[in-house]
Design an enzyme around this catalytic site. Sequence first.
Site, PDB file in Angstrom:
ATOM      1  N   GLY A 131      49.338  20.785 -70.786  1.00 43.29           N
ATOM      2  CA  GLY A 131      49.147  21.210 -69.446  1.00 43.29           C
ATOM      3  C   GLY A 131      48.888  20.147 -68.557  1.00 43.29           C
TER       4      GLY A 131
ATOM      5  NE  ARG B  80      51.190  26.410 -68.807  1.00 45.03           N
ATOM      6  CZ  ARG B  80      50.204  26.161 -69.843  1.00 45.03           C
ATOM      7  NH1 ARG B  80      48.659  26.620 -69.147  1.00 45.03           N
ATOM      8  NH2 ARG B  80      49.974  25.189 -70.629  1.00 45.03           N
TER       9      ARG B  80
ATOM     10  N   GLY C 234      49.476  22.476 -76.621  1.00 46.92           N
ATOM     11  CA  GLY C 234      49.225  22.908 -78.165  1.00 46.92           C
ATOM     12  C   GLY C 234      50.286  23.312 -79.104  1.00 46.92           C
TER      13      GLY C 234
ATOM     14  CE  LYS D  98      37.112  17.611 -76.850  1.00 50.17           C
ATOM     15  NZ  LYS D  98      37.026  18.859 -77.442  1.00 50.17           N
TER      16      LYS D  98
HETATM   17  P1  ADP Z   1      47.161  17.836 -72.087  1.00 50.09           P
HETATM   18  O1  ADP Z   1      46.430  19.119 -71.424  1.00 50.09           O
HETATM   19  O2  ADP Z   1      48.181  16.971 -71.242  1.00 50.09           O
HETATM   20  O3  ADP Z   1      47.318  17.929 -73.493  1.00 50.09           O
HETATM   21  P2  ADP Z   1      44.384  16.776 -72.426  1.00 50.09           P
HETATM   22  O4  ADP Z   1      43.841  18.016 -72.308  1.00 50.09           O
HETATM   23  O5  ADP Z   1      44.403  16.145 -74.074  1.00 50.09           O
HETATM   24  O6  ADP Z   1      45.804  16.688 -71.879  1.00 50.09           O
HETATM   25  O7  ADP Z   1      43.453  15.673 -71.720  1.00 50.09           O
HETATM   26  C1  ADP Z   1      43.757  15.832 -70.223  1.00 50.09           C
HETATM   27  C2  ADP Z   1      42.171  15.144 -69.826  1.00 50.09           C
HETATM   28  O8  ADP Z   1      41.915  13.855 -70.222  1.00 50.09           O
HETATM   29  C3  ADP Z   1      42.219  15.084 -68.227  1.00 50.09           C
HETATM   30  O9  ADP Z   1      41.408  15.997 -67.615  1.00 50.09           O
HETATM   31  C4  ADP Z   1      41.720  13.708 -68.074  1.00 50.09           C
HETATM   32  O10 ADP Z   1      40.850  13.513 -66.790  1.00 50.09           O
HETATM   33  C5  ADP Z   1      41.153  13.392 -69.179  1.00 50.09           C
HETATM   34  N1  ADP Z   1      41.197  11.864 -69.518  1.00 50.09           N
HETATM   35  C6  ADP Z   1      42.140  10.939 -69.381  1.00 50.09           C
HETATM   36  N2  ADP Z   1      41.619   9.823 -69.579  1.00 50.09           N
HETATM   37  C7  ADP Z   1      40.218   9.831 -69.747  1.00 50.09           C
HETATM   38  C8  ADP Z   1      38.894   8.784 -69.945  1.00 50.09           C
HETATM   39  N3  ADP Z   1      39.334   7.418 -70.160  1.00 50.09           N
HETATM   40  N4  ADP Z   1      37.772   9.174 -70.033  1.00 50.09           N
HETATM   41  C9  ADP Z   1      37.719  10.575 -69.776  1.00 50.09           C
HETATM   42  N5  ADP Z   1      38.432  11.531 -69.533  1.00 50.09           N
HETATM   43  C10 ADP Z   1      39.773  11.048 -69.484  1.00 50.09           C
HETATM   44 MG    MG Z   2      44.758  19.779 -71.535  1.00 51.37          MG
END
Ligand code: ADP
Ligand code: MG
Length: 400
Positions: A352, A37, A376, A202
């Site tokens: 991110g 970033r 987001g 989530k």
């Molecule tokens: P982004 O920032 O790309 O939008 P998120 O913030 O939604 O992604 O999610 C990222 C997190 O999800 C990572 O820290 C990863 O460790 C976690 N994650 C992915 N798969 C699993 C899983 N099966 N169980 C627990 N955490 C998970």
């Molecule tokens: Mg994230």
Amino acid sequence: MKTVDDLLTEGVRGLHVLVRSDLNVPIDNGRITDDGRIRASVPVIGALSKAGARVVVCAHLGRPRGVADPRFSLAPVAARLSELLGRHVALAGDVAGPNALEAVDALTDGGVVLLENVRFESAETSRDDAERGRFADRLAELADRYVDDAFGAVHRRHASVYDIAQRLPGYAGTLVLRELSVLRGLTGSPDRPYLVVLGGAKVSDKLAVIEALLPRVDRLLVGGAMCFTFLAAQGRSVGSSRVEPDMVDTCVDLLRRAGDSLLLPVDVVVGDELSADTESEVVEAAAIPDGRMGLDIGPRTVAEFATVLSGAHTVFWNGPMGVFEIPAFASGTRGVAAAIASVRGLTVVGGGDSAAAVRQLGIDESAFGHISTGGGASLEFLEGRTLPGLAVLDEDAGRR
Ligand code: ADP
Ligand code: MG
């Protein structure tokens, strides 16, 4: 909306220009673990500095919750920004207080100062318009013009993103413009097949985007922790995998509406707990043993997702397929990222952690069409929501 190029054409020598950048980088023990970033923010800051502007950079880091907490100081960011910019960037000791005023006054043409973490001020994120407004007034005193280059924050109605643009003539930065033009390519008429890969932590975070995308995409591939809520919705046993119980009914409904277009993992890598030294094994997604936790998608799923992806012409990917931070659970994310990277056509990575995963896993960034700096913000854009930070620049241009 007006752009930073318009501003450069108007001339900026000697003017104070407040640049809202997205410098919200992961920091571990004072060390920046991914400077993506900061690098993405350098072009606009550098161009204004070269043109003789007195540049006042404003950004947030983490969630210090309205108090000046040294753990969230932008000091490491100021140091890295100085290196990347090739000129010293002073860090103000506060956001818009006496120290910032003094640092801003001391600027000469081409000089750059970084204000301290804007979220040290609780008014930045306040829901009270008047409170945010008073803080925006103080920020506005620091400059003559405002440039919003913080794509990752344009979906926030925050003082340094929204209210400030009602007080100073506002311009969109190049990063914001590039992000917008790519995302418009996805919401307009994307080349088909258009595939979306979703993962991450989530379902509740991504529910709105799933709803919005379902009718528009050809296939939706789901991995990450959120796949377990979908598997639970199919009545599978998911062991101790992360499930959001109050989302199960919603997922039942989504699965029914999506039909064949929603793809779930067929195998998963499980462990006993979310830790690096847990014993891992690959199991059927339909039969996760009791007490075991799904932490990545399995190799057969990677192969299946890769086959489907090889036929895509447009791909949007948000959310890691597993806990990529732990090497034993990074293969799914690495495999899917590699499959997306080899798609010929528009490929966009948003989020991110997804962007960090690409860099951390050593995947060639240039193989993707675009890596969005805003998680987001890119999701809300794809949902078709109005982004306050952009709407306010449009209104401002309309008035002028
Ligand atoms: P982004 O920032 O790309 O939008 P998120 O913030 O939604 O992604 O999610 C990222 C997190 O999800 C990572 O820290 C990863 O460790 C976690 N994650 C992915 N798969 C699993 C899983 N099966 N169980 C627990 N955490 C998970
Ligand atoms: Mg994230």
